[in-house]
Every structure is written in C-alpha cells, then in structure tokens.
Design a protein around this motif. Sequence first.
Motif, mmCIF file in Angstrom:
data_model
loop_
_atom_site.group_PDB
_atom_site.id
_atom_site.type_symbol
_atom_site.label_atom_id
_atom_site.label_comp_id
_atom_site.label_asym_id
_atom_site.label_seq_id
_atom_site.Cartn_x
_atom_site.Cartn_y
_atom_site.Cartn_z
ATOM 1 N N ASP A 1 0.808 -1.226 0.000
ATOM 2 C CA ASP A 1 0.000 0.000 0.000
ATOM 3 C C ASP A 1 0.840 1.275 0.000
ATOM 4 N N GLU A 2 2.076 1.202 0.480
ATOM 5 C CA GLU A 2 2.908 2.389 0.610
ATOM 6 C C GLU A 2 3.452 2.816 -0.754
ATOM 7 N N ILE A 3 3.310 4.098 -1.063
ATOM 8 C CA ILE A 3 3.714 4.635 -2.369
ATOM 9 C C ILE A 3 5.035 5.397 -2.236
ATOM 10 N N ILE A 4 5.926 5.204 -3.210
ATOM 11 C CA ILE A 4 7.218 5.899 -3.215
ATOM 12 C C ILE A 4 7.056 7.283 -3.829
ATOM 13 N N ASP A 5 7.554 8.299 -3.156
ATOM 14 C CA ASP A 5 7.651 9.651 -3.712
ATOM 15 C C ASP A 5 9.088 9.829 -4.214
ATOM 16 N N PHE A 6 9.247 9.980 -5.516
ATOM 17 C CA PHE A 6 10.582 9.984 -6.111
ATOM 18 C C PHE A 6 11.246 11.363 -6.155
ATOM 19 N N LYS A 7 10.599 12.400 -5.656
ATOM 20 C CA LYS A 7 11.200 13.730 -5.730
ATOM 21 C C LYS A 7 12.562 13.766 -5.035
ATOM 22 N N ASP A 8 12.610 13.361 -3.771
ATOM 23 C CA ASP A 8 13.877 13.374 -3.028
ATOM 24 C C ASP A 8 14.854 12.344 -3.586
ATOM 25 N N ILE A 9 14.324 11.208 -4.022
ATOM 26 C CA ILE A 9 15.183 10.144 -4.548
ATOM 27 C C ILE A 9 15.901 10.605 -5.811
ATOM 28 N N ASN A 10 15.202 11.303 -6.689
ATOM 29 C CA ASN A 10 15.825 11.807 -7.917
ATOM 30 C C ASN A 10 16.927 12.817 -7.602
ATOM 31 N N GLU A 11 16.729 13.588 -6.545
ATOM 32 C CA GLU A 11 17.784 14.527 -6.133
ATOM 33 C C GLU A 11 19.014 13.776 -5.634
ATOM 34 N N ILE A 12 18.799 12.672 -4.918
ATOM 35 C CA ILE A 12 19.925 11.859 -4.450
ATOM 36 C C ILE A 12 20.661 11.249 -5.637
ATOM 37 N N ILE A 13 19.904 10.750 -6.616
ATOM 38 C CA ILE A 13 20.529 10.184 -7.813
ATOM 39 C C ILE A 13 21.406 11.225 -8.498
ATOM 40 N N ASP A 14 20.871 12.424 -8.667
ATOM 41 C CA ASP A 14 21.634 13.491 -9.340
ATOM 42 C C ASP A 14 22.924 13.807 -8.578
ATOM 43 N N GLU A 15 22.821 13.886 -7.264
ATOM 44 C CA GLU A 15 23.993 14.222 -6.452
ATOM 45 C C GLU A 15 25.042 13.116 -6.515
ATOM 46 N N LYS A 16 24.604 11.869 -6.363
ATOM 47 C CA LYS A 16 25.551 10.748 -6.359
ATOM 48 C C LYS A 16 26.096 10.483 -7.757
ATOM 49 N N ARG A 17 25.297 10.759 -8.781
ATOM 50 C CA ARG A 17 25.806 10.627 -10.156
ATOM 51 C C ARG A 17 26.932 11.632 -10.392
ATOM 52 N N LYS A 18 26.741 12.841 -9.916
ATOM 53 C CA LYS A 18 27.774 13.869 -10.063
ATOM 54 C C LYS A 18 29.050 13.458 -9.340
ATOM 55 N N ASP A 19 28.933 12.977 -8.100
ATOM 56 C CA ASP A 19 30.101 12.553 -7.333
ATOM 57 C C ASP A 19 30.813 11.379 -8.012
ATOM 58 N N SER A 20 30.033 10.417 -8.504
ATOM 59 C CA SER A 20 30.618 9.238 -9.145
ATOM 60 C C SER A 20 31.328 9.609 -10.444
ATOM 61 N N MET A 21 30.717 10.501 -11.210
ATOM 62 C CA MET A 21 31.347 10.956 -12.458
ATOM 63 C C MET A 21 32.632 11.722 -12.164
ATOM 64 N N ASN A 22 32.619 12.540 -11.121
ATOM 65 C CA ASN A 22 33.823 13.291 -10.745
ATOM 66 C C ASN A 22 34.960 12.346 -10.378
ATOM 67 N N TYR A 23 34.627 11.281 -9.630
ATOM 68 C CA TYR A 23 35.653 10.299 -9.269
ATOM 69 C C TYR A 23 36.269 9.674 -10.524
ATOM 70 N N LEU A 24 35.408 9.213 -11.424
ATOM 71 C CA LEU A 24 35.904 8.507 -12.605
ATOM 72 C C LEU A 24 36.686 9.427 -13.534
ATOM 73 N N MET A 25 36.146 10.602 -13.789
ATOM 74 C CA MET A 25 36.824 11.518 -14.720
ATOM 75 C C MET A 25 38.137 12.040 -14.135
#
Length: 370
Positions: A337-361
């Motif tokens: 019954d519990e529904i996921i709100d992806f607003k905060d999750i998408n912000e986490i993805i964006d932040e961690k994607r940026k950090d991960s890309m910075n590490y690799l590059m």
Amino acid sequence: MKKIGLCTFYDDNFGTCLQSYALEKILFKYSDNVEIIRYIRDKNEKSSLVKRVISKTPKQLYNAFRLRKRGSLWKNAFNAFRNEKMVFSEEEYDKESDIRLLVDKYDVFVCGSDMLWSEEFYADWKFYFLGFAPKEKSIAYAPSFGKNEIYDEHKPLCCELINDIGYLSCREEAGVQMVYDEFGLKCPQVLDPTFLLSREEWNQNLNPDRLVHSKYILTYLFGGIRGERKKNIENFAEKTGYKIVHIPMTVDEFNSDAYKEKMGPLEFVTLIRDAEYIFTDTFHGTVFSIIFGKQFWVLDRTDKSKWAKYSDRMISTLKMFNLSNRYICNQKSMNTDEIIDFKDINEIIDEKRKDSMNYLMSALKECLDE
C-alpha cells in the motif's frame, strides 16, 4: 588518442550486459578509443554440456527442447545488442593467456562494475583486479564483492591485488567497509554504471512503442514465482486489475504469464519503463526500477542457488536512496500500500551521479594526462 581498456562482464544477462554498455559509453565521453577486452572466464568453472544435461529432469529437458527456438531468439537479441552498441577488442583472452601483453596495447585500464570481485570468480581475479597493469594506470570503478565477507584462504591474493590498484572504489557500502576492515584501504562508494546514464539517455536507446499494450505488473525473480510470493503477487494483481508479465529466468518459467517474445537488454529496460508495478529480487531489476521511478518491491531470495546469498547488493542500494522499506523479508506480511515519492530520490541520484562521475573523470585525467 589515448586508449582505454575495460575489464568487465558482458554475458547473456540483462544487468551484466547493460552495466558494461553504460560504463563503456561513459568512458567514451573521455576518449574516442575505448574497448571492452574480450576475456573468457575460467572454462573449468563452466558446466559441461553433459553435466548440464544429466542435472535436468525429463520434464526440464523436454521444455528445453520445446523452447530451443525461443532461447535462440533471446541469444540473438543479446548478440545484436553487443554488436550494435558496444566495442570489443579483436583479440580474445583467458586465464591461460599472457595478459601482461595488454599493457602495451592500452594507456589505462578500468575494471568494473558488477560482481567482478566475487569469490565465485577467484580463478580469474588477476584479470578482474587488473593484476597485470601498472598501479598508476589502473582504475577500479564500482566493482562488487557481492557480499560483506571474504574467505580467509582468499585474503592474501585479494590483499596483494587490491593494493596494486591506483584508483580504488566499490559499488556497495559493505564492500567499502570490508576493504577498510580487511586491508586498511579507504575508497569511495560510487554508483553502478547504469545509474550514470539518466532516464532520458536510456530512453534514447528504446523504441517509444510499448511491448505490452495493457497495464501490467512486471515480475523479474531469480527465485521464480511460487509459494507465498506467488499468492501475494496474484492477490495484488487481482486487487489492481492489472495482468502479470513475468520475465522468465529459465525455460521452466515459460508459464502463461511469461513474456515470450524476443528478449534482449533493451526489451528488458522497455518492460521496466512501461510497468505499473514491479516485483524483483535482482540487483539491476532494483536499479532500473529506481531509474524509471517505478513503484516496486524487492523480495528476499527464496531459491537455494549459490547466488541467493548475494542480497547485500540490493540492501545497500535501497539504503542509499532511503528505500530500505521496499525490501520484503517476510513475504507473508508483504505491504503493497505504501507509495514511493521519487522527488527526493531523484535529487539523491543526481547528487551521487555527479560525485561518481567526478571520481571517474578525475582518475582518468590523472592516469592519462600525466
């Protein structure tokens, strides 16, 4: 032009193939000269045809024969994906090859992602840990041990290999902690390569048309649909009025709910993209559910295979995105019954994607521009 050699898995497995595609595509943002090194894992670990045949029941053998054409369709879809979307070395290698010769063919080596460092592949660790490459030319991007422990007899080799990696990271929090506890090394936790491509970038690869035209609940389960999980999913389907579409793992799962058309990596992502709800017990089933903002649940594995013990991967990923409540251990009390709100999750993805890309590059820049 500096040449990057990627050491990774690229088998006929949806997540495996998609993560290698994603990481190679990201590496192409740094250099136009990238190749996945064709490496064949230890042949002794692969069951022979005779062993595979004698391990099957008569019913399983009948199903395998009856559905051989469908299996060929799926295999052809994987081959087409690799041929169209990925670049490989011309030469093929295995553990008997003198892989030290690779050092003269590439300017830097990247290993990752997937469970490259699992003890299941101990015989091939020298390749997957970049044990042949100079330390200053080796980058580990998001490899996984699969679980948060390592056998004592494997620790000496792991210690030797992991200390010779110049730029070290892990995919799971458990891996980061184990590397520190066992070997005294600090490394960042970075995202699986499939997260490095945005939802929009994945959609650019997909046909906009749906594969299933009615609304559906998608199931992708290594443990199969049986017992309590089968009853709960069927009750949920009845409550929603949506049909069940099951991605089968073996020919034995080609039941009435199974998706029976051509099925390659892109079809897999398309089915996730268009699903209303998803039930999975797999790592990349979890990852793509998050990428596409789906209402999903990760079920505890019920099968008895050697892969059933690798649940740390899913648990770590869910924790990273504050989704631990989506992991269902007790399937008798599954809460849908519990529904996921992806607003905060998408912000986490964006932040961690940026950090991960910075590490690799940054690692690539230090390796290639010195």
